[in-house]
Each structure stands twice: as structure tokens, then as C-alpha cells.
Design an enzyme around this catalytic site. Structure first.
Site, PDB file in Angstrom:
ATOM      1  NE  ARG A   1      38.926  44.918 -87.448  1.00 24.43           N
ATOM      2  CZ  ARG A   1      40.247  45.070 -87.430  1.00 24.43           C
ATOM      3  NH1 ARG A   1      40.963  44.451 -86.507  1.00 24.43           N
ATOM      4  NH2 ARG A   1      40.856  45.832 -88.321  1.00 24.43           N
TER       5      ARG A   1
ATOM      6  CE  LYS B   1      40.539  43.162 -94.652  1.00 24.05           C
ATOM      7  NZ  LYS B   1      39.635  44.247 -95.081  1.00 24.05           N
TER       8      LYS B   1
ATOM      9  CG  HIS C   1      42.636  50.031 -89.764  1.00 19.77           C
ATOM     10  ND1 HIS C   1      41.898  50.858 -88.942  1.00 19.77           N
ATOM     11  CD2 HIS C   1      41.843  48.959 -90.020  1.00 19.77           C
ATOM     12  CE1 HIS C   1      40.717  50.316 -88.707  1.00 19.77           C
ATOM     13  NE2 HIS C   1      40.657  49.170 -89.353  1.00 19.77           N
TER      14      HIS C   1
ATOM     15  CE1 TYR D   1      35.655  51.219 -85.176  1.00 11.92           C
ATOM     16  CE2 TYR D   1      37.733  51.467 -86.341  1.00 11.92           C
ATOM     17  CZ  TYR D   1      36.605  50.731 -86.050  1.00 11.92           C
ATOM     18  OH  TYR D   1      36.417  49.504 -86.641  1.00 11.92           O
TER      19      TYR D   1
ATOM     20  NE  ARG E   1      40.797  43.237 -90.961  1.00 17.36           N
ATOM     21  CZ  ARG E   1      41.998  43.790 -90.777  1.00 17.36           C
ATOM     22  NH1 ARG E   1      42.980  43.072 -90.244  1.00 17.36           N
ATOM     23  NH2 ARG E   1      42.224  45.037 -91.156  1.00 17.36           N
TER      24      ARG E   1
ATOM     25  CG  HIS F   1      33.913  43.305 -88.708  1.00 20.63           C
ATOM     26  ND1 HIS F   1      35.180  42.788 -88.868  1.00 20.63           N
ATOM     27  CD2 HIS F   1      33.979  44.599 -89.132  1.00 20.63           C
ATOM     28  CE1 HIS F   1      35.978  43.714 -89.381  1.00 20.63           C
ATOM     29  NE2 HIS F   1      35.271  44.820 -89.545  1.00 20.63           N
TER      30      HIS F   1
END
Length: 306
Positions: free
Chosen positions: A255, A184, A278, A287, A161, A252
């Protein structure tokens, strides 16, 4: 007739202030998320005061009814919120009520708006490389050109990111075959580096006129401070305009491209989940749809009877 209640009339506003501290310290949320969630808490309190015609305190929030939440969401939808925005608003409300009521407390169930998940559109490898090169060529200063090339190759070649790239510590130098990235929720993951990405970062580090040491951000702005993600986005907007690429070509999107191209080369979803950082596999499964869409695009372009 009594004057309408304002936010300052409500004792619950103190809970909203404490909520901000909770999000920062205990949930490790970003400053942007904290601002958004606390703004939602204040909106909810102010709305409930008008809706119920009384001062709102934490006792009221503990006994809030589903009808109150539905009325709030209807009010926000009337202000123009889309389904996706309304779903985020409801998530923030639930988080706030969970904080006020305590861990494990029951929160009224309200149906979230249905949100159709869009399929990310990846750029091709050639487009990703052209974008990075064009952004670099736009600079007259060699170290700035090397910096932008390194950043964009890192986003595409390692699937970071943009905020993760901006947060890299210069203590990573000299680079090995992998780096540790903090994503994150303050979760760390190990990401391998392709030789071309390592070389681009090393070239930038050698040209950078500012000291690069542990405790200092790796990527620096023109005046020596930490590089702002907005500068990277601006460079990408300018480069895609010069190259005639879609407006969906963003940092983004690089990515997304990393993920899609790896999946196409045989990476499994669990591997991809770890590389992308994730929290849940469902975020990675999108994806599979991207890869199928890409294959159909190729088929339609190449097959004479498509």
C-alpha cells in the site's frame, strides 16, 4: 491493613463494559481496537484505585486530575511502553474519559510523548510483482495460486489495506473499472482497478471451487471460509524470504508503494488522500517525505560523486 483493591471493587468497571459497546456501535471501531481500548480503561481504573487507595466510580473519573493521568502514564512507561505505545495509551484514555464524561466535557490536558514518525519504505514495482508471483508459485493448487496473486496485486495496484481486501464482497463480480471499498470508520471510497488487477481477480473467481455471490466474502480460504489476513501475511513472509527482500516488505508496504509510486507520477495529495481513504491530509503528507527519500536513494546509487 485493608486488602488492596482489585478491579472487581470498582463501580467504574461497568462504565468500561458500556464503553466497549459504544466503540462497536457508535464509533464503528474494529474488534482489535475495542479490545485494546477497553483493556486500557480497565488498567486505568485499577491503577487509580491503587494510586488513590479508594474505589473508583464514574464520579471520580469525571473529576480526574492531570496529576492522576501523569502518574498513570509514568506507571505504564515503567512497565516498558515506548513513546509510540504510550501515545496510543493516552489516546485510548482520552477516548474513555470522553465517553464517561459526555460529549464536549473538558478532559485534563496531559502532554503526549513525542513520537518520531518513521518514513515508510516502499518496494519497487519489480519487487512488488516478483513478490506476488512468488507467493502464487508456492501453491500446487491452481485456484490458491490465483487467489494469492490476485490479493497481492490488489494491495499494490489499488492501495488497499489488507483488512479492506479481506472484507470485499463477492457481489462486486463481475468487476468494472472501479470498486467501492469500505475502510476505517465504515467510510466508503471508490478505487479504480488496473486491467492487470481486474484480470487477476477474474482468473481467481473462475478457478475458485466455492460459490461467489453477494453476501459472501470474495477471497476464500482453502476450506471455503473467509480468507484470514494472517494467511496473506504468512505468504508474504515466505515469499520475501525466498526472494531475499527486507523484513519491511509486508502487505502494508505494498500500500505504501502504491502511494509513493502514484505521487512520483504526479498525483496530488488530495487525490492520494481520497484513494487511500485517509481521514486527514496529514496522514497522506508523509508520502512526500517518502518520495524525497526514494529520489535521494536513486541519486546516491547512480551519481558518481554522491
Amino acid at each position: 491493613m485493608a486488602a488492596p483493591l482489585t478491579l472487581d471493587d470498582h463501580p467504574a468497571r461497568q462504565a468500561a463494559a458500556a464503553f466497549a459497546d459504544h466503540l462497536r456501535r457508535n464509533r464503528l471501531r474494529s474488534a482489535h481496537t475495542v479490545r485494546a481500548y477497553v483493556a486500557t480503561a480497565h488498567r486505568l481504573i485499577a491503577f487509580l484505585g491503587r494510586h488513590r487507595g479508594e474505589a473508583i466510580d464514574t464520579g471520580f473519573l469525571s473529576a480526574i486530575e492531570p496529576a492522576d493521568l501523569r502518574a498513570y502514564l509514568a506507571h505504564r512507561r515503567g512497565e516498558g511502553l515506548t513513546n509510540a505505545s504510550a501515545a496510543r495509551e493516552l489516546s485510548a484514555v482520552r477516548t474513555f474519559l470522553g465517553f464517561v464524561n459526555g460529549e464536549g466535557a473538558a478532559i485534563p490536558r496531559v502532554q503526549a510523548p513525542r513520537v518520531k514518525r518513521g518514513v515508510p519504505r516502499p518496494v519497487t514495482p519489480a519487487e512488488a510483482k516478483a513478490l506476488a508471483k512468488d507467493a502464487a508459485d508456492a501453491h500446487d493448487v491452481p485456484w490458491l495460486a490465483a487467489r494469492d496473486l490476485a490479493v497481492l496485486l490488489l494491495l499494490y495496484g489499488a492501495g488497499l489495506r489488507v483488512g479492506e481486501a479481506m472484507g470485499l464482497d463477492a457481489g462486486l463480480l463481475p468487476l468494472g473499472e472501479a470498486i467501492t471499498v469500505t475502510g476505517k470508520g465504515n467510510k466508503a471510497r471508490v478505487v479504480p482497478l488496473l486491467p492487470v488487477v481486474r484480470e487477476a481477480i477474474q482468473c481467481y473467481a473462475e478457478l475458485c471451487p466455492y460459490p461467489l455471490a453477494r453476501g459472501i466474502m470474495l477471497f476464500r480460504g482453502a476450506k471455503g471460509g473467509a480468507l484470514d489476513a494472517a494467511i496473506v501475511r504468512k505468504a508474504v513472509r515466505a515469499a520475501r524470504g525466498r526472494l531475499g527482500l527486507s523484513e519491511r516488505t509486508t502487505p502494508h508496504a505494498l500500500r505504501h508503494s502504491f502511494a509513493t509510486h502514484l505521487l512520483g507520477r504526479g498525483a496530488d495529495l488530495r487525490q492520494l488522500q481520497e484513494l487511500l481513504g485517509h481521514a486527514s491530509l496529514s496522514s497522506t503528507q508523509i508520502y512526500t517525505a517518502v518520495d524525497a527519500t526514494h529520489l535521494m536513494d536513486v541519486y546516491r546509487a547512480a551519481h558518481p560523486r554522491a
